[in-house]
Design a protein around this motif. Sequence first.
Motif, PDB file in Angstrom:
ATOM      1  N   VAL A  26      39.392  29.382  46.823  1.00 53.57           N
ATOM      2  CA  VAL A  26      38.985  30.717  46.363  1.00 53.57           C
ATOM      3  C   VAL A  26      37.752  30.721  45.478  1.00 53.57           C
ATOM      4  CG1 VAL A  26      41.285  31.721  46.500  1.00 53.57           C
ATOM      5  CG2 VAL A  26      40.561  30.678  44.385  1.00 53.57           C
ATOM      6  N   GLY A  27      37.452  29.638  44.819  1.00 56.35           N
ATOM      7  CA  GLY A  27      36.301  29.590  43.920  1.00 56.35           C
ATOM      8  C   GLY A  27      36.595  30.299  42.608  1.00 56.35           C
ATOM      9  N   ASP A  28      35.559  30.393  41.790  1.00 55.47           N
ATOM     10  CA  ASP A  28      35.685  31.091  40.505  1.00 55.47           C
ATOM     11  C   ASP A  28      36.119  32.528  40.790  1.00 55.47           C
ATOM     12  OD1 ASP A  28      34.699  28.751  39.399  1.00 55.47           O
ATOM     13  OD2 ASP A  28      32.661  29.519  39.197  1.00 55.47           O
ATOM     14  N   PHE A  29      36.855  33.129  39.846  1.00 50.91           N
ATOM     15  CA  PHE A  29      37.336  34.491  40.088  1.00 50.91           C
ATOM     16  C   PHE A  29      37.149  35.371  38.856  1.00 50.91           C
ATOM     17  CE2 PHE A  29      40.912  31.790  38.983  1.00 50.91           C
ATOM     18  CZ  PHE A  29      41.658  32.512  38.075  1.00 50.91           C
ATOM     19  N   ILE A  30      37.162  36.647  39.096  1.00 53.17           N
ATOM     20  CA  ILE A  30      36.882  37.670  38.088  1.00 53.17           C
ATOM     21  C   ILE A  30      38.118  37.934  37.227  1.00 53.17           C
ATOM     22  CG2 ILE A  30      36.304  40.119  37.784  1.00 53.17           C
ATOM     23  CD1 ILE A  30      33.998  38.444  38.856  1.00 53.17           C
ATOM     24  N   LEU A  31      37.909  38.085  35.917  1.00 54.07           N
ATOM     25  CA  LEU A  31      38.993  38.456  35.004  1.00 54.07           C
ATOM     26  C   LEU A  31      38.835  39.891  34.496  1.00 54.07           C
ATOM     27  CD1 LEU A  31      39.360  35.216  32.868  1.00 54.07           C
ATOM     28  CD2 LEU A  31      40.661  35.925  34.881  1.00 54.07           C
ATOM     29  N   LEU A  32      37.598  40.366  34.427  1.00 53.93           N
ATOM     30  CA  LEU A  32      37.322  41.725  33.971  1.00 53.93           C
ATOM     31  C   LEU A  32      36.436  42.385  35.020  1.00 53.93           C
ATOM     32  CD1 LEU A  32      37.688  43.756  31.612  1.00 53.93           C
ATOM     33  CD2 LEU A  32      35.501  42.915  30.714  1.00 53.93           C
ATOM     34  N   ARG A  33      36.961  43.447  35.612  1.00 50.26           N
ATOM     35  CA  ARG A  33      36.240  44.129  36.686  1.00 50.26           C
ATOM     36  C   ARG A  33      35.054  44.923  36.136  1.00 50.26           C
ATOM     37  NH1 ARG A  33      41.241  47.075  39.570  1.00 50.26           N
ATOM     38  NH2 ARG A  33      40.099  48.734  38.550  1.00 50.26           N
ATOM     39  N   ALA A  34      34.150  45.290  37.009  1.00 51.02           N
ATOM     40  CA  ALA A  34      32.959  46.063  36.620  1.00 51.02           C
ATOM     41  C   ALA A  34      33.330  47.408  36.006  1.00 51.02           C
ATOM     42  CB  ALA A  34      32.046  46.255  37.826  1.00 51.02           C
ATOM     43  N   ASP A  35      34.493  47.958  36.387  1.00 49.84           N
ATOM     44  CA  ASP A  35      34.915  49.257  35.839  1.00 49.84           C
ATOM     45  C   ASP A  35      35.622  49.121  34.487  1.00 49.84           C
ATOM     46  OD1 ASP A  35      37.423  48.259  36.525  1.00 49.84           O
ATOM     47  OD2 ASP A  35      37.872  49.827  37.982  1.00 49.84           O
ATOM     48  N   GLY A  36      35.649  47.908  33.925  1.00 51.75           N
ATOM     49  CA  GLY A  36      36.251  47.698  32.614  1.00 51.75           C
ATOM     50  C   GLY A  36      37.734  47.382  32.640  1.00 51.75           C
ATOM     51  N   GLN A  37      38.347  47.393  33.805  1.00 46.53           N
ATOM     52  CA  GLN A  37      39.771  47.082  33.932  1.00 46.53           C
ATOM     53  C   GLN A  37      39.965  45.573  34.098  1.00 46.53           C
ATOM     54  OE1 GLN A  37      42.356  49.411  33.821  1.00 46.53           O
ATOM     55  NE2 GLN A  37      40.679  50.720  33.147  1.00 46.53           N
ATOM     56  N   TYR A  40      43.800  41.800  38.356  1.00 45.49           N
ATOM     57  CA  TYR A  40      45.222  41.557  38.604  1.00 45.49           C
ATOM     58  C   TYR A  40      45.669  40.192  38.089  1.00 45.49           C
ATOM     59  CZ  TYR A  40      49.415  40.260  41.199  1.00 45.49           C
ATOM     60  OH  TYR A  40      50.650  39.806  41.530  1.00 45.49           O
ATOM     61  N   GLN A  41      44.919  39.141  38.404  1.00 40.22           N
ATOM     62  CA  GLN A  41      45.354  37.784  38.054  1.00 40.22           C
ATOM     63  C   GLN A  41      45.601  37.644  36.553  1.00 40.22           C
ATOM     64  OE1 GLN A  41      46.241  36.094  40.499  1.00 40.22           O
ATOM     65  NE2 GLN A  41      45.031  36.898  42.165  1.00 40.22           N
ATOM     66  N   LEU A  42      44.685  38.126  35.735  1.00 38.40           N
ATOM     67  CA  LEU A  42      44.857  38.041  34.289  1.00 38.40           C
ATOM     68  C   LEU A  42      45.949  38.989  33.818  1.00 38.40           C
ATOM     69  CD1 LEU A  42      44.017  36.945  31.533  1.00 38.40           C
ATOM     70  CD2 LEU A  42      42.248  38.736  31.466  1.00 38.40           C
ATOM     71  N   ALA A  43      45.952  40.202  34.326  1.00 36.58           N
ATOM     72  CA  ALA A  43      46.935  41.197  33.884  1.00 36.58           C
ATOM     73  C   ALA A  43      48.363  40.725  34.133  1.00 36.58           C
ATOM     74  CB  ALA A  43      46.683  42.528  34.587  1.00 36.58           C
ATOM     75  N   VAL A  44      48.633  40.163  35.313  1.00 39.48           N
ATOM     76  CA  VAL A  44      49.996  39.749  35.636  1.00 39.48           C
ATOM     77  C   VAL A  44      50.424  38.549  34.795  1.00 39.48           C
ATOM     78  CG1 VAL A  44      49.509  38.214  37.613  1.00 39.48           C
ATOM     79  CG2 VAL A  44      51.632  39.487  37.537  1.00 39.48           C
ATOM     80  N   VAL A  45      49.512  37.638  34.518  1.00 33.93           N
ATOM     81  CA  VAL A  45      49.837  36.463  33.706  1.00 33.93           C
ATOM     82  C   VAL A  45      50.188  36.885  32.281  1.00 33.93           C
ATOM     83  CG1 VAL A  45      48.766  34.434  32.593  1.00 33.93           C
ATOM     84  CG2 VAL A  45      48.606  34.748  35.070  1.00 33.93           C
ATOM     85  N   VAL A  46      49.371  37.735  31.687  1.00 28.80           N
ATOM     86  CA  VAL A  46      49.620  38.177  30.314  1.00 28.80           C
ATOM     87  C   VAL A  46      50.869  39.051  30.248  1.00 28.80           C
ATOM     88  CG1 VAL A  46      48.691  39.550  28.398  1.00 28.80           C
ATOM     89  CG2 VAL A  46      47.211  37.931  29.627  1.00 28.80           C
ATOM     90  N   ASP A  47      51.031  39.946  31.221  1.00 26.35           N
ATOM     91  CA  ASP A  47      52.200  40.828  31.247  1.00 26.35           C
ATOM     92  C   ASP A  47      53.490  40.016  31.364  1.00 26.35           C
ATOM     93  OD1 ASP A  47      53.383  43.486  31.319  1.00 26.35           O
ATOM     94  OD2 ASP A  47      53.777  43.102  33.446  1.00 26.35           O
TER      95      ASP A  47
END
Length: 160
Positions: A26-37, A40-47
Amino acid sequence: MRVPDREIAFDDRVQGPVQQNLARAVGDFILLRADGQYAYQLAVVVDDATQGVNAVVRGVDLLESTARQIWLQQRLALPTPTYAHLPVVTNAAGEKLSKQTRAAAVDAAGGSAVLAAALHFLGHPVPQEVCSGPLHDFWRWAIAAWSMARVPVQRGVFPG
């Protein structure tokens, strides 16, 4: 999130041993989307960590996300839950039946028969007398009979 060129491995309770090289898959992946949200990957781990989740049971369509989540858990020094990825019902195109694919909702009026079909799909054939009995008897049987070991190791099934 920068990812390593190494295998992330875990033992899925249904699918068995799984390993994925994040850099190659998959390569490097995004933690914070361009819309400021938060992605999913970070949100589910922290939640999950915030809620104290220690076992995740979800559809096999999310199996490929798990190595990224484990990598994030390791980087954030969070506990890694156990994982079990169940097979999903798919349409003729191989897409998971869901609201996104405009699949029809399950009719709750089907009662035990509908639930029995779901359990059969998950490797737990229900005796006929339980299928035609009251719902509370169905649940009593289902809870007593459930075994993760009986869930089939498969990705998706098109009911035919």
